[in-house]
Scaffold this motif. Sequence first.
Motif, PDB file in Angstrom:
ATOM      1  N   ILE A 183      -7.125  -8.559   2.327  1.00  0.00           N
ATOM      2  CA  ILE A 183      -6.665  -7.910   1.101  1.00  0.00           C
ATOM      3  C   ILE A 183      -7.617  -6.791   0.714  1.00  0.00           C
ATOM      4  O   ILE A 183      -8.843  -6.954   0.759  1.00  0.00           O
ATOM      5  N   ARG A 184      -7.027  -5.689   0.323  1.00  0.00           N
ATOM      6  CA  ARG A 184      -7.800  -4.553  -0.180  1.00  0.00           C
ATOM      7  C   ARG A 184      -7.106  -3.991  -1.418  1.00  0.00           C
ATOM      8  O   ARG A 184      -5.956  -3.563  -1.354  1.00  0.00           O
ATOM      9  N   PHE A 202      -2.261  -4.370  -4.419  1.00  0.00           N
ATOM     10  CA  PHE A 202      -3.019  -5.011  -3.351  1.00  0.00           C
ATOM     11  C   PHE A 202      -2.323  -4.767  -2.020  1.00  0.00           C
ATOM     12  O   PHE A 202      -1.107  -4.965  -1.910  1.00  0.00           O
ATOM     13  N   HIS A 203      -3.090  -4.340  -1.033  1.00  0.00           N
ATOM     14  CA  HIS A 203      -2.584  -4.140   0.313  1.00  0.00           C
ATOM     15  C   HIS A 203      -2.991  -5.345   1.153  1.00  0.00           C
ATOM     16  O   HIS A 203      -4.179  -5.615   1.344  1.00  0.00           O
ATOM     17  N   MET A 215      -0.068 -11.020  -7.848  1.00  0.00           N
ATOM     18  CA  MET A 215      -1.201 -11.513  -7.080  1.00  0.00           C
ATOM     19  C   MET A 215      -2.160 -12.252  -8.010  1.00  0.00           C
ATOM     20  O   MET A 215      -2.708 -11.664  -8.949  1.00  0.00           O
ATOM     21  N   LEU A 216      -2.331 -13.542  -7.753  1.00  0.00           N
ATOM     22  CA  LEU A 216      -3.346 -14.314  -8.463  1.00  0.00           C
ATOM     23  C   LEU A 216      -4.701 -13.971  -7.871  1.00  0.00           C
ATOM     24  O   LEU A 216      -4.925 -14.135  -6.672  1.00  0.00           O
ATOM     25  N   VAL A 242       1.245  -4.853   3.729  1.00  0.00           N
ATOM     26  CA  VAL A 242       2.321  -5.072   2.769  1.00  0.00           C
ATOM     27  C   VAL A 242       1.759  -4.878   1.374  1.00  0.00           C
ATOM     28  O   VAL A 242       0.666  -5.353   1.065  1.00  0.00           O
ATOM     29  N   VAL A 243       2.481  -4.165   0.521  1.00  0.00           N
ATOM     30  CA  VAL A 243       2.031  -3.886  -0.837  1.00  0.00           C
ATOM     31  C   VAL A 243       2.490  -5.006  -1.757  1.00  0.00           C
ATOM     32  O   VAL A 243       3.671  -5.349  -1.802  1.00  0.00           O
ATOM     33  N   VAL A 244       1.537  -5.585  -2.498  1.00  0.00           N
ATOM     34  CA  VAL A 244       1.834  -6.623  -3.493  1.00  0.00           C
ATOM     35  C   VAL A 244       1.413  -6.081  -4.855  1.00  0.00           C
ATOM     36  O   VAL A 244       0.249  -5.712  -5.037  1.00  0.00           O
TER      37      VAL A 244
END
Length: 343
Positions: free
Chosen positions: A39-40, A51-52, A82-83, A75-77
């Motif tokens: 995650i980035r 988040f990517h 995102m917790l 994938v973009v979140v």
Amino acid sequence: QFFELCSLRLVNRGNAFAEIERNERDEPIALWPIHPSRIRPWKLSTGEIEFHVFVNRTQAFGERPPASGQGTPYVVVPYRDMLNVCNFPSDDGVTSRGVLAYAREEMGVAAASLQYAGSWFGNGARPSGLIKHKSFIADETTRNTFRDDINRIHGGPENANKVGILWDGAEWQSLQMGPDDAKLMETRSYGDKAICRFYNVPPAVVQIFDDYKFATVDAMMRQFVLTCIRSYAVRWERAINSQILRTRDERGQLRSVFRDGSFMFEFLLNALLRGDPKTQAEANAILRQWGVINANEWRAQENMNPLPGAAGSTYIVPANFTTAERMRADLASGGQSSGGANQ
């Protein structure tokens, strides 16, 4: 399993990430843990954060790849899905550093001492030494054969105390340095305690009793809860209450995602007293005496059935107590308060 897995990542890696799956009513129905290395976070021009999630975790620390086209490696979140639970305070409030980043050198020393101890005892726990020869052996093959024969015959714990035979005037000279001289045991003990210090864990919790400084086990558990467990419990509680049970509306205000907005998340740390039933019973007796809990609530903590009828749902208080409302009513009527004092 979810909390154990994510807490492990929270403590060691600095963040615990889990994608929030929602139903048609925008209510959370599932949490899917994601390893922090995949995650980035990315800040958009609007100031929002997304988040990517990378397919290849090694790409999470490289340059940002193109976001369109076939074969996009991430994938973009959205931020709201995102917790994210952070460990130590960070510069941006989104990512953090874990214990491994701060304690890397200390853990390296502990690992090196463990490897050294294994090599020491693997060679029979005997002091190493030198073989003195009257002259230099010029032939390299002869030197290697001599060295290999000595190691093969006398190396390892299974060959300890074997009688050695040297030839051609060679002599054995022992290097008198034992494990105590090398401070091997003290080094290993220090490494264990240093790692406990990084995790805020009393050494006695991990079976290190050589420096036990607690009068009772209850005192040790109180320190463990206050200095270690409670801080992580608060992080989890605040993250879940703000990121899962609530969301932001069009005006940017937090609102409950459930129609009944009375849900909250909390760890009941008093459950840690189950290992000390006497202390737990004393705490519940105080709550029962002052009318905080009733008999059925106490019995529920002990996994016991409620009392029949309404006997277990009654709250009790000391007989000489009263309420402020009743005292005001007694004063208004010119009588005495329920506490018995003439007002």
